[in-house]
Design a protein around this motif. Structure first.
Motif, PDB file in Angstrom:
ATOM      1  N   ARG A   5     -46.222 -28.389  15.811  1.00  0.00           N
ATOM      2  CA  ARG A   5     -46.484 -28.950  14.316  1.00  0.00           C
ATOM      3  C   ARG A   5     -46.383 -27.416  13.625  1.00  0.00           C
ATOM      4  NH1 ARG A   5     -52.587 -30.566  13.910  1.00  0.00           N
ATOM      5  NH2 ARG A   5     -53.029 -28.366  14.201  1.00  0.00           N
ATOM      6  N   ASP A   9     -46.927 -38.376  14.298  1.00  0.00           N
ATOM      7  CA  ASP A   9     -47.697 -38.127  12.986  1.00  0.00           C
ATOM      8  C   ASP A   9     -48.460 -36.827  12.922  1.00  0.00           C
ATOM      9  OD1 ASP A   9     -46.837 -40.468  11.753  1.00  0.00           O
ATOM     10  OD2 ASP A   9     -48.485 -41.604  12.527  1.00  0.00           O
ATOM     11  N   GLN A  69     -43.672 -26.301   9.940  1.00  0.00           N
ATOM     12  CA  GLN A  69     -43.927 -25.697   8.705  1.00  0.00           C
ATOM     13  C   GLN A  69     -42.806 -24.819   8.402  1.00  0.00           C
ATOM     14  OE1 GLN A  69     -48.253 -25.243  10.275  1.00  0.00           O
ATOM     15  NE2 GLN A  69     -48.059 -24.168   8.136  1.00  0.00           N
ATOM     16  N   ARG A  91     -46.457 -31.119   5.595  1.00  0.00           N
ATOM     17  CA  ARG A  91     -47.197 -31.347   4.309  1.00  0.00           C
ATOM     18  C   ARG A  91     -46.821 -30.089   3.633  1.00  0.00           C
ATOM     19  NH1 ARG A  91     -50.892 -29.474   1.616  1.00  0.00           N
ATOM     20  NH2 ARG A  91     -52.054 -30.483   0.082  1.00  0.00           N
ATOM     21  N   PRO A  92     -46.815 -29.002   3.953  1.00  0.00           N
ATOM     22  CA  PRO A  92     -46.641 -27.789   2.848  1.00  0.00           C
ATOM     23  C   PRO A  92     -45.352 -28.063   1.897  1.00  0.00           C
ATOM     24  CG  PRO A  92     -47.396 -26.924   4.704  1.00  0.00           C
ATOM     25  CD  PRO A  92     -47.240 -28.181   5.076  1.00  0.00           C
ATOM     26  N   LEU A  99     -45.776 -34.343  12.193  1.00  0.00           N
ATOM     27  CA  LEU A  99     -45.301 -34.596  10.906  1.00  0.00           C
ATOM     28  C   LEU A  99     -46.101 -33.898   9.730  1.00  0.00           C
ATOM     29  CD1 LEU A  99     -43.227 -36.043   9.107  1.00  0.00           C
ATOM     30  CD2 LEU A  99     -44.494 -37.934   9.086  1.00  0.00           C
ATOM     31  N   MET A 100     -47.520 -33.662  10.063  1.00  0.00           N
ATOM     32  CA  MET A 100     -48.428 -33.184   9.270  1.00  0.00           C
ATOM     33  C   MET A 100     -48.055 -31.709   8.930  1.00  0.00           C
ATOM     34  SD  MET A 100     -52.296 -33.404  10.228  1.00  0.00           S
ATOM     35  CE  MET A 100     -52.380 -34.999  11.155  1.00  0.00           C
ATOM     36  N   GLY A 101     -47.384 -30.814   9.876  1.00  0.00           N
ATOM     37  CA  GLY A 101     -46.884 -29.664   9.555  1.00  0.00           C
ATOM     38  C   GLY A 101     -45.721 -29.520   8.441  1.00  0.00           C
TER      39      GLY A 101
END
Lengths: 262, 357
Positions: free
Chosen positions: A149, A95, A153, A102-103, A98-100
């Motif tokens: 992360r 997780d 992106q 987000r954009p 996975l936040m990477g």
């Protein structure tokens, strides 16, 4: 092509000037190392580039003025790797990485996002920790997760704030090699603040030497890492050995009996 | 790609899909738990009716052709018990979601709607109405109106103080603690000057009770929740990112201060709407998110709705026990939430699965 162009960049905390009139250019496929003693403004500069801090002056990302870009646009161009990270509330490694995405993604996680996370984990050899708690990892493993992360992106430039602090010898080399290989293989660039002059010498293409918030000198490791430069920036007497591929800096003693500026 | 890594990759993907699927399953179990518990709660009380009769009475309202209930059962269920049961469900849900959001945006496991001084402000508002009879709206809504207005007032003050120094978790928590002590002191003062009957009423109000529930109050809380939840769920990725630090969240494209302020405003609104009717029911907002985190993990996309369900279960369970354990005496639910929640919380804490909490 120019990835990042920094012009007349200044930053102060209140009346305390941290960065003073910097000009830096980051090219394609380049590892740019920021070196300088504690308090010389390396970390602040990284944060200014990512617009976590709002400096005076201008920064252009691929020719676009960063002030005209939304946070989301910046996040797709620049991937930031903080010096360390811990979370009071737990999250899994998967997780966290996975936040990477987000954009790039909406609320739902697409197949592609999961694929990208899995690929990045394999690239950095951390897939065995996928469902572990981030806080349970060792310093080296955490650092790799943070790099992963930022890679998720899919940025054009990685910004790394002392990626090797807190790491043992093997992890230091591993993280640096991963970054350099990525830069060589793809056309992304990396800007990293780094303490260890010998790692900087070995892995950076260009070095920017900061002293008290100003650029003292810029150049490739061979021309920049001279005993004279190190002496006047760090206040340390060193011997530079040049029998290796890149200059090797051996510290001898601190000048002024430890009262050196910094 | 060599076949071996291809297999590994498929494994990892599958493992993650299972990991997410498990969360949906847990939420489904929670949901079924609420339905069952609600039926049981509606059967308990001085009038003796069975679970089957309760469900028949509920369904008879929607499908009069297929189900029917006696007038007696219908009245007991619809007029007396069901709105209290639903009040427990929506109240518990709101308080738990509020707690989960605050713990996320303040990055503090000890945060709850009461950390920001909300409870003591509501308590002061109610005391002011009870002891001095002064308030913003008159009549039967004097206490409710006061509790509501002072709750929001406390949040605005916390926001104002924090804004001055930058909206960080630390400034918000410090400002919240200052506000909490200020309102507590003012409440103590009112209790000091009040008569013993007034003091008793204040104390009783602050223990929290679902005894004042009604269909219109349930409706109001439901509407507020329905308006606030979509935004909070939409921002659950941002709350996740903020857990990794403000700077990291900013670098991932999150407008950190904006999200934090709006979340705080919504959380205050939800909490104010609930506790102005029930009095200060503590514990749910603090513990329901933790219990949920232990079983479902820290991803707010799942944590927020699941915490809501867990909060509903806790408050409904606590209220049911509070109504029946010393019947015909009805204990304040605020006392029961802690009595029931703490052992369960300790149990989960002792055997927690390390990976998830």
């Amino acid at each position: 092509m120019v990835k990042i162009k920094i012009k007349d960049l200044s930053f102060s905390y209140g009346s305390n000037k941290i960065l003073d009139d910097l000009e830096i250019v980051v090219g394609d496929s380049e590892v740019l190392g920021l070196i300088g003693p504690n308090g010389s403004g390396k970390t602040t500069l990284i944060k200014c580039i990512d617009r976590i801090l709002k400096p005076k002056g201008s920064i252009f990302l691929d020719g676009r003025d960063i002030k005209t870009m939304g946070r989301q646009d910046i996040a797709r161009y620049l991937g930031y790797v903080p010096q360390s990270s811990s979370s009071v509330l737990s999250t899994t490694v998967f997780d966290t990485i996975l936040m990477g995405r987000r954009p790039h993604m909406g609320w739902r996680v697409a197949e592609e996002d999961i694929d990208r996370v899995v690929e990045t984990m394999e690239l950095l050899n951390i897939e065995e920790f996928a469902l572990k708690d981030f806080n349970e990892l060792s310093g080296g493993q955490k650092q790799k997760v943070l790099v992963a992360r930022a890679l998720c992106q899919e940025p054009e430039v990685l910004l790394l704030d002392e990626p090797t602090s807190n790491l043992d010898l093997k992890h230091q080399l591993e993280v640096m090699e991963i970054i350099r290989d990525l830069v060589r293989k793809t056309d992304i660039s990396a800007v990293m603040a780094i303490h260890d002059l010998n790692l900087a010498s070995r892995y950076a293409d260009t070095l920017v030497m900061l002293k008290e918030g100003r650029i003292y000198a810029t150049g490739d490791p061979v021309s920049l890492l001279t005993s004279g430069n190190v002496r006047s920036v760090y206040g340390v007497e060193v011997v530079v050995i040049d029998s290796f591929e890149t200059p090797y800096v051996v510290p001898i003693r601190s000048l002024n009996g430890g009262k050196a500026s910094g | 790609m060599p076949p071996e890594t291809a297999v590994k990759k498929a494994d990892l993907k599958e493992e993650y899909t299972r990991f997410v699927g498990r969360k949906f399953l847990i939420m489904l179990i929670f949901f079924i738990g609420i339905i069952v518990l609600a039926g049981v709660a509606a059967t308990l009380g001085s009038a003796d009716i069975s679970v089957g009769e309760v469900y028949a009475a509920i369904l008879a309202k929607f499908f009069p052709d297929h189900f029917h209930a006696t007038w007696f059962v219908d009245t007991i269920v619809w007029k007396l018990r069901l709105h209290r049961v639903l009040m427990a469900v929506v109240g518990g849900m709101g308080l738990a979601v509020a707690g989960a959001v605050l713990q996320g945006i303040l990055k503090n496991p000890l945060a709850s709607p009461f950390t920001l001084g909300i409870a003591s402000a509501a308590g002061f508002g109610a005391s002011l109405a009870i002891v001095l009879g002064a308030g913003f709206v008159g009549g039967e809504y004097l206490i409710v109106g006061n509790a509501f207005v002072f709750t929001l007032l406390a949040s605005f003050t916390v926001y104002g103080l924090a804004k001055y120094k930058g909206i960080t978790p630390e400034t918000m928590i410090l400002a919240g603690i200052a506000i909490m002590y200020l309102f507590s002191a003012m409440t103590s003062f009112l209790q000091y000057v009040g008569t013993s009957e007034e003091v008793q009423e204040v104390v009783f109000w602050m223990m929290g009770s679902l005894g004042r529930s009604s269909w219109s109050k349930v409706g109001l809380i439901t509407v507020v929740l329905a308006c606030c939840m979509p935004y909070l769920l939409l921002k659950s990725w941002d709350i996740n990112a903020m857990g990794a630090g403000d700077e990291t969240a900013t670098s991932l494209g999150v407008n950190v201060e904006g999200v934090r302020v709006i979340c705080m405003a919504l959380v205050s609104l939800i909490t104010a709407c609930i506790i102005c009717f029930t009095g200060t029911i503590g514990f749910i907002g603090l513990v329901a998110p933790h219990m949920t985190r232990m079983v479902i993990g820290g991803d707010h996309r799942f944590l927020l709705p699941a915490s809501g369900l867990m909060g509903a279960i806790l408050l409904l369970g606590a209220d049911t026990v509070a109504r029946t354990i010393l019947a015909p005496v009805i204990l304040p639910v605020g006392i029961m939430t802690a009595f029931l929640g703490v052992p369960f919380f300790v149990y989960l804490f002792m055997r927690r699965r390390k990976e998830y909490w």
